[in-house]
Design a protein around this motif. Structure first.
Motif, PDB file in Angstrom:
ATOM      1  N   ARG A  62       0.870  -1.186   0.000  1.00 38.60           N
ATOM      2  CA  ARG A  62       0.000   0.000   0.000  1.00 38.60           C
ATOM      3  C   ARG A  62       0.900   1.226   0.000  1.00 38.60           C
ATOM      4  O   ARG A  62       1.640   1.454   0.960  1.00 38.60           O
ATOM      5  CB  ARG A  62      -0.876  -0.003   1.249  1.00 38.60           C
ATOM      6  CG  ARG A  62      -1.805   1.180   1.319  1.00 38.60           C
ATOM      7  CD  ARG A  62      -2.821   0.992   2.422  1.00 38.60           C
ATOM      8  NE  ARG A  62      -2.205   0.863   3.729  1.00 38.60           N
ATOM      9  CZ  ARG A  62      -1.880   1.882   4.529  1.00 38.60           C
ATOM     10  NH1 ARG A  62      -2.149   3.105   4.147  1.00 38.60           N
ATOM     11  NH2 ARG A  62      -1.315   1.674   5.689  1.00 38.60           N
ATOM     12  N   ILE A 150      21.309   9.719  19.394  1.00 37.50           N
ATOM     13  CA  ILE A 150      21.742  11.026  19.891  1.00 37.50           C
ATOM     14  C   ILE A 150      21.218  11.251  21.306  1.00 37.50           C
ATOM     15  O   ILE A 150      21.923  11.785  22.167  1.00 37.50           O
ATOM     16  CB  ILE A 150      21.253  12.137  18.954  1.00 37.50           C
ATOM     17  CG1 ILE A 150      21.930  11.973  17.608  1.00 37.50           C
ATOM     18  CG2 ILE A 150      21.551  13.489  19.530  1.00 37.50           C
ATOM     19  CD1 ILE A 150      21.576  13.055  16.643  1.00 37.50           C
ATOM     20  N   THR A 151      19.972  10.803  21.535  1.00 39.83           N
ATOM     21  CA  THR A 151      19.404  10.924  22.876  1.00 39.83           C
ATOM     22  C   THR A 151      20.295  10.249  23.897  1.00 39.83           C
ATOM     23  O   THR A 151      20.691  10.843  24.903  1.00 39.83           O
ATOM     24  CB  THR A 151      18.017  10.264  22.915  1.00 39.83           C
ATOM     25  OG1 THR A 151      17.248  10.735  21.828  1.00 39.83           O
ATOM     26  CG2 THR A 151      17.312  10.557  24.209  1.00 39.83           C
TER      27      THR A 151
ATOM     28  N   ASN B  46      -7.605   7.974   8.833  1.00 40.09           N
ATOM     29  CA  ASN B  46      -8.396   6.938   9.495  1.00 40.09           C
ATOM     30  C   ASN B  46      -8.156   5.614   8.805  1.00 40.09           C
ATOM     31  O   ASN B  46      -8.188   5.518   7.585  1.00 40.09           O
ATOM     32  CB  ASN B  46      -9.889   7.287   9.408  1.00 40.09           C
ATOM     33  CG  ASN B  46     -10.167   8.606  10.059  1.00 40.09           C
ATOM     34  OD1 ASN B  46      -9.419   9.030  10.917  1.00 40.09           O
ATOM     35  ND2 ASN B  46     -11.219   9.264   9.624  1.00 40.09           N
ATOM     36  N   GLY B  48      -5.388   4.064   8.905  1.00 36.83           N
ATOM     37  CA  GLY B  48      -3.950   3.793   8.793  1.00 36.83           C
ATOM     38  C   GLY B  48      -3.374   3.557  10.172  1.00 36.83           C
ATOM     39  O   GLY B  48      -4.090   3.379  11.143  1.00 36.83           O
ATOM     40  N   TYR B  49      -2.055   3.564  10.293  1.00 36.23           N
ATOM     41  CA  TYR B  49      -1.449   3.400  11.601  1.00 36.23           C
ATOM     42  C   TYR B  49      -1.772   4.614  12.449  1.00 36.23           C
ATOM     43  O   TYR B  49      -1.504   5.724  12.043  1.00 36.23           O
ATOM     44  CB  TYR B  49       0.063   3.273  11.472  1.00 36.23           C
ATOM     45  CG  TYR B  49       0.477   1.890  11.050  1.00 36.23           C
ATOM     46  CD1 TYR B  49       1.091   1.672   9.837  1.00 36.23           C
ATOM     47  CD2 TYR B  49       0.256   0.814  11.883  1.00 36.23           C
ATOM     48  CE1 TYR B  49       1.474   0.419   9.452  1.00 36.23           C
ATOM     49  CE2 TYR B  49       0.632  -0.449  11.495  1.00 36.23           C
ATOM     50  CZ  TYR B  49       1.241  -0.640  10.289  1.00 36.23           C
ATOM     51  OH  TYR B  49       1.625  -1.888   9.907  1.00 36.23           O
ATOM     52  N   CYS B  51      -0.394   5.494  15.390  1.00 36.78           N
ATOM     53  CA  CYS B  51       0.761   6.138  16.005  1.00 36.78           C
ATOM     54  C   CYS B  51       2.045   5.644  15.362  1.00 36.78           C
ATOM     55  O   CYS B  51       2.308   4.463  15.320  1.00 36.78           O
ATOM     56  CB  CYS B  51       0.809   5.845  17.503  1.00 36.78           C
ATOM     57  SG  CYS B  51      -0.315   6.866  18.443  1.00 36.78           S
ATOM     58  N   ARG B  53       6.316   6.245  15.187  1.00 36.92           N
ATOM     59  CA  ARG B  53       7.417   6.850  15.926  1.00 36.92           C
ATOM     60  C   ARG B  53       7.874   8.114  15.222  1.00 36.92           C
ATOM     61  O   ARG B  53       8.009   8.151  14.000  1.00 36.92           O
ATOM     62  CB  ARG B  53       8.587   5.865  15.991  1.00 36.92           C
ATOM     63  CG  ARG B  53       9.186   5.813  17.367  1.00 36.92           C
ATOM     64  CD  ARG B  53      10.302   4.804  17.487  1.00 36.92           C
ATOM     65  NE  ARG B  53      10.232   3.694  16.603  1.00 36.92           N
ATOM     66  CZ  ARG B  53      11.265   3.277  15.865  1.00 36.92           C
ATOM     67  NH1 ARG B  53      12.386   3.920  15.918  1.00 36.92           N
ATOM     68  NH2 ARG B  53      11.148   2.237  15.082  1.00 36.92           N
ATOM     69  N   GLU B  58      17.624  14.984  14.030  1.00 33.22           N
ATOM     70  CA  GLU B  58      18.479  15.005  15.211  1.00 33.22           C
ATOM     71  C   GLU B  58      17.942  15.903  16.294  1.00 33.22           C
ATOM     72  O   GLU B  58      18.137  15.641  17.472  1.00 33.22           O
ATOM     73  CB  GLU B  58      19.884  15.477  14.824  1.00 33.22           C
ATOM     74  CG  GLU B  58      20.623  14.535  13.886  1.00 33.22           C
ATOM     75  CD  GLU B  58      20.263  14.779  12.445  1.00 33.22           C
ATOM     76  OE1 GLU B  58      19.755  15.878  12.161  1.00 33.22           O
ATOM     77  OE2 GLU B  58      20.457  13.888  11.622  1.00 33.22           O
ATOM     78  N   GLN B  61      15.685  14.317  18.875  1.00 26.80           N
ATOM     79  CA  GLN B  61      16.360  13.475  19.848  1.00 26.80           C
ATOM     80  C   GLN B  61      17.027  14.324  20.919  1.00 26.80           C
ATOM     81  O   GLN B  61      17.097  13.923  22.081  1.00 26.80           O
ATOM     82  CB  GLN B  61      17.391  12.605  19.140  1.00 26.80           C
ATOM     83  CG  GLN B  61      16.755  11.699  18.122  1.00 26.80           C
ATOM     84  CD  GLN B  61      17.698  10.615  17.668  1.00 26.80           C
ATOM     85  OE1 GLN B  61      18.588  10.219  18.411  1.00 26.80           O
ATOM     86  NE2 GLN B  61      17.512  10.128  16.465  1.00 26.80           N
ATOM     87  N   GLN B  64      14.352  15.142  23.350  1.00 32.77           N
ATOM     88  CA  GLN B  64      14.101  13.990  24.222  1.00 32.77           C
ATOM     89  C   GLN B  64      15.145  13.919  25.329  1.00 32.77           C
ATOM     90  O   GLN B  64      14.827  13.771  26.499  1.00 32.77           O
ATOM     91  CB  GLN B  64      14.183  12.691  23.415  1.00 32.77           C
ATOM     92  CG  GLN B  64      13.089  12.476  22.418  1.00 32.77           C
ATOM     93  CD  GLN B  64      13.352  11.230  21.597  1.00 32.77           C
ATOM     94  OE1 GLN B  64      14.363  10.555  21.755  1.00 32.77           O
ATOM     95  NE2 GLN B  64      12.445  10.915  20.710  1.00 32.77           N
TER      96      GLN B  64
END
Lengths: 218, 157
Positions: A62, A150-151, B46, B48-49, B51, B53, B58, B61, B64
């Motif tokens: 898909r 990197i985190t 709707n 689809g996935y 959630c 990641r 960079e 991150q 985070q």
């Protein structure tokens, strides 16, 4: 009693798997690949039954942003079939091993139009109940840094510096104390601080800890 | 006074809780089809996935890492405060506790600033900042004030 238990367990083992058998399919979550390279999209399955000769693998694709899936590959009866109308008609190759429950395919010469979701559905008769598993393909000109590298690096460096500073501080204090200790006997300022610090886990004699008063300097 | 002690600890814990909520709950940016933060993009058509990641490069991150570091430093400073409460001499100042707390507030500030500056390049311009983002910005002055109070606080018997 024991024989009854043994019989009951044998019967249960015989009955229960019949009803809870389902094939479990594993693919990756995401695949990152470079433009123009080949990528192996892997698909493994787990089944309570022995791998039969009629095991089939079916791959559908898909594209990103589209709602329709097209079937691009099918393996059955020991033969691999590729759709002659799909965008992968001469770029997909079966590299799996049905005997090892592996139904992976190799997609060659990637293009940006190949970004999308690949769904693998494997069936191992009579074990045909299962949920297909999907893997998302992302094609990059330059493969980005893995999530979390990197985190982890930043956190590790900062915490490492912290530990280093603490170690150096205690080392310096230890060295200074040793030099002081070897020079004089007692009644030295630093030695008194060492002495009071060594008693740190005993509460102060005058009051209980909860009544310690704090104040702001005037 | 006990009241002062309680108030200071409460302020510290409030900042810590805000940091936790802001880092864990996924509401930094609300899009009309869902929400997104620096861990996961829960937006999608709707069917689809729901959630995926977040893979935005960079800078995300770094955000985070900074948020996690600020939580770690704030926890450490709380722990150090209780240690220093019982081990500090009379007239001493809670320098260590204050330092860690101020560092934690600096990390939150850096993380929120990086997110603010880089977020137009990650999402669409119609995205609105969600409540986790606001919580991060609220946690920053709380932590800073708490750290400053520790630095100027003097222990008296």
């Amino acid at each position: 009693m024991l024989t009854f238990l043994a019989l009951a367990s044998v019967v249960l083992l015989g009955i229960v798997p019949e009803q809870t058998q389902a094939i479990v399919i594993y693919t990756g979550w995401e695949r990152h690949a470079l433009l123009g390279s080949d990528v192996r999209v892997s698909c493994f399955f787990f089944s309570w039954r022995w791998t039969s000769e009629d095991v089939t693998f079916s791959w559908t694709y898909r594209p990103d942003g589209s709602r329709d899936s097209i079937s691009i590959f099918h393996y059955t009866g020991g033969m691999a079939y590729v759709d002659n109308m799909s965008p992968f008609r001469d770029r997909v190759e079966f590299v799996g091993n049905p005997g090892r429950r592996d139904g992976s395919i190799l997609i060659k010469n990637l293009d940006y139009a190949d970004n999308g979701t690949f769904t693998c559905d494997a069936k191992n008769p009579p074990d045909i109940v299962g949920r297909p598993s999907s893997v998302r393909l992302l094609v990059f000109e330059k493969v980005p840094i893995q999530a979390g590298v990197i985190t982890g690096a930043i956190i590790g460096v900062v915490l490492g510096l912290l530990v280093l500073i603490v170690v150096i501080y205690y080392l310096m204090r230890f060295l200074v104390a040793r030099r002081v200790f070897s020079l004089s006997v007692s009644k030295h300022g630093k030695k008194k601080k060492e002495g009071s610090q060594q008693r740190q886990w005993h509460p102060p004699p005058s009051s209980s800890p909860l009544l310690l008063l704090l104040s702001l300097p005037r | 006074m006990l009241l002062l002690l309680l108030g200071i600890v409460l302020l510290h814990v409030a900042g810590l809780v805000l940091l936790f909520v802001s880092t864990i709950v996924s509401f930094w940016r609300t899009v009309n089809t869902g929400n997104a933060d620096f861990w996961v993009n829960s937006t999608g058509p709707n069917g689809g996935y729901p959630c995926v990641r977040a893979s935005a490069g960079e800078w995300i991150q770094a955000v985070q890492a900074l948020m996690i570091l600020s939580i770690i430093f704030s926890c450490l400073s709380l722990f150090l405060f209780f240690c220093q409460l019982f081990t500090l001499q009379k007239g001493g100042r809670f320098f260590l506790t204050g330092t860690f707390q101020i560092l934690a507030s600096l990390f939150v500030m850096s993380g929120a600033i990086i997110y603010t500056v880089m977020s137009p390049t990650w999402g669409k311009d119609t995205d609105v900042f969600g409540y986790s983002y606001i919580l991060a910005w609220v946690a920053f002055p709380l932590a800073l004030i708490s750290g400053l109070i520790y630095v100027i606080l003097r222990k008296r018997e």
